[in-house]
Design a protein around this motif. Structure first.
Motif, short mmCIF file in Angstrom:
data_model
loop_
_atom_site.label_atom_id
_atom_site.label_comp_id
_atom_site.label_asym_id
_atom_site.label_seq_id
_atom_site.Cartn_x
_atom_site.Cartn_y
_atom_site.Cartn_z
N LEU A 117 -4.58 -3.04 7.46
CA LEU A 117 -5.25 -2.15 6.81
C LEU A 117 -6.20 -2.84 5.96
CD1 LEU A 117 -2.47 0.44 5.86
CD2 LEU A 117 -4.57 0.74 7.53
N ASP A 118 -5.83 -4.14 5.44
CA ASP A 118 -6.63 -4.78 4.39
C ASP A 118 -7.72 -5.30 5.12
OD1 ASP A 118 -4.90 -4.34 2.35
OD2 ASP A 118 -3.76 -6.29 2.34
N ARG B 197 0.84 -1.25 0.02
CA ARG B 197 0.04 0.11 -0.17
C ARG B 197 0.86 1.20 0.01
NH1 ARG B 197 -5.22 -1.58 2.59
NH2 ARG B 197 -5.63 0.60 3.02
N GLU B 198 0.52 2.26 -0.51
CA GLU B 198 0.97 3.53 -0.54
C GLU B 198 1.47 4.06 0.71
OE1 GLU B 198 3.04 6.72 -2.34
OE2 GLU B 198 1.88 5.10 -3.47
N GLU B 199 0.60 3.83 1.56
CA GLU B 199 0.70 4.18 3.22
C GLU B 199 1.85 3.45 3.83
OE1 GLU B 199 -2.00 2.69 2.04
OE2 GLU B 199 -3.82 4.25 2.43
N THR B 200 2.37 2.30 3.42
CA THR B 200 3.40 1.56 4.09
C THR B 200 4.70 1.62 3.28
OG1 THR B 200 2.73 -0.36 3.04
CG2 THR B 200 1.83 0.09 5.19
N ARG B 201 4.84 2.47 2.14
CA ARG B 201 5.98 2.53 1.52
C ARG B 201 7.02 3.08 2.08
NH1 ARG B 201 3.68 2.86 -4.21
NH2 ARG B 201 2.99 0.75 -4.52
N ASN B 202 7.05 4.06 2.85
CA ASN B 202 7.92 4.88 3.74
C ASN B 202 8.46 3.76 4.97
OD1 ASN B 202 7.87 6.97 1.99
ND2 ASN B 202 6.34 8.24 3.51
N ALA C 65 5.88 -3.46 7.60
CA ALA C 65 5.12 -3.08 6.53
C ALA C 65 4.04 -4.01 5.94
CB ALA C 65 5.68 -2.44 5.46
N ASP D 208 -10.20 -2.70 5.65
CA ASP D 208 -10.99 -2.34 4.54
C ASP D 208 -12.14 -3.06 4.19
OD1 ASP D 208 -9.66 -0.21 4.20
OD2 ASP D 208 -8.20 -0.94 2.63
N LEU E 238 1.34 -4.10 8.86
CA LEU E 238 0.61 -3.18 8.56
C LEU E 238 -0.46 -3.35 7.47
CD1 LEU E 238 -0.35 -0.50 10.02
CD2 LEU E 238 1.43 0.64 8.50
N ASP E 239 0.00 -3.62 6.44
CA ASP E 239 -0.60 -3.85 5.06
C ASP E 239 -1.92 -4.90 5.39
OD1 ASP E 239 0.58 -2.22 3.53
OD2 ASP E 239 1.84 -3.63 2.49
#
Length: 80
Positions: free
Chosen positions: A61-62, A34-39, A54, A65, A57-58
């Motif tokens: 978040l999934d 996810r874009e939110e976890t790239r950093n 990450a 969702d 966390l992905d």
């Protein structure tokens, strides 16, 4: 004569050892996510387990969702 034989055998062993099968290059880590976890993934450069964090966390978040989608479907069903 004996040092020449030892040197020849040692050289032959080194040459044969160097001719082994080539190792496969390591596969690069997937930058998917996810874009939110790239950093967070980028923190591996400074020694943190950014990929593992990450990934967790992905998945969280999934799951969030999916739950939101389920609740939205239930609300839509009640409105009809």
């Amino acid at each position: 004569m004996k040092p020449l034989l030892t040197t020849t055998v040692a050289a032959a062993l080194l040459i044969l050892g160097a001719c082994g099968s080539a190792e496969d290059a390591p596969k690069p880590r997937s930058t998917a996510g996810r874009e939110e976890t790239r950093n967070i993934r980028n923190t591996e450069a400074v020694g943190y387990a950014g990929g593992a964090i990450a990934d967790k966390l992905d998945s969280a978040l999934d799951a969030n969702d999916q739950r939101k989608e389920q609740l939205d479907q239930e609300l839509d069903a009640q409105e009809q």
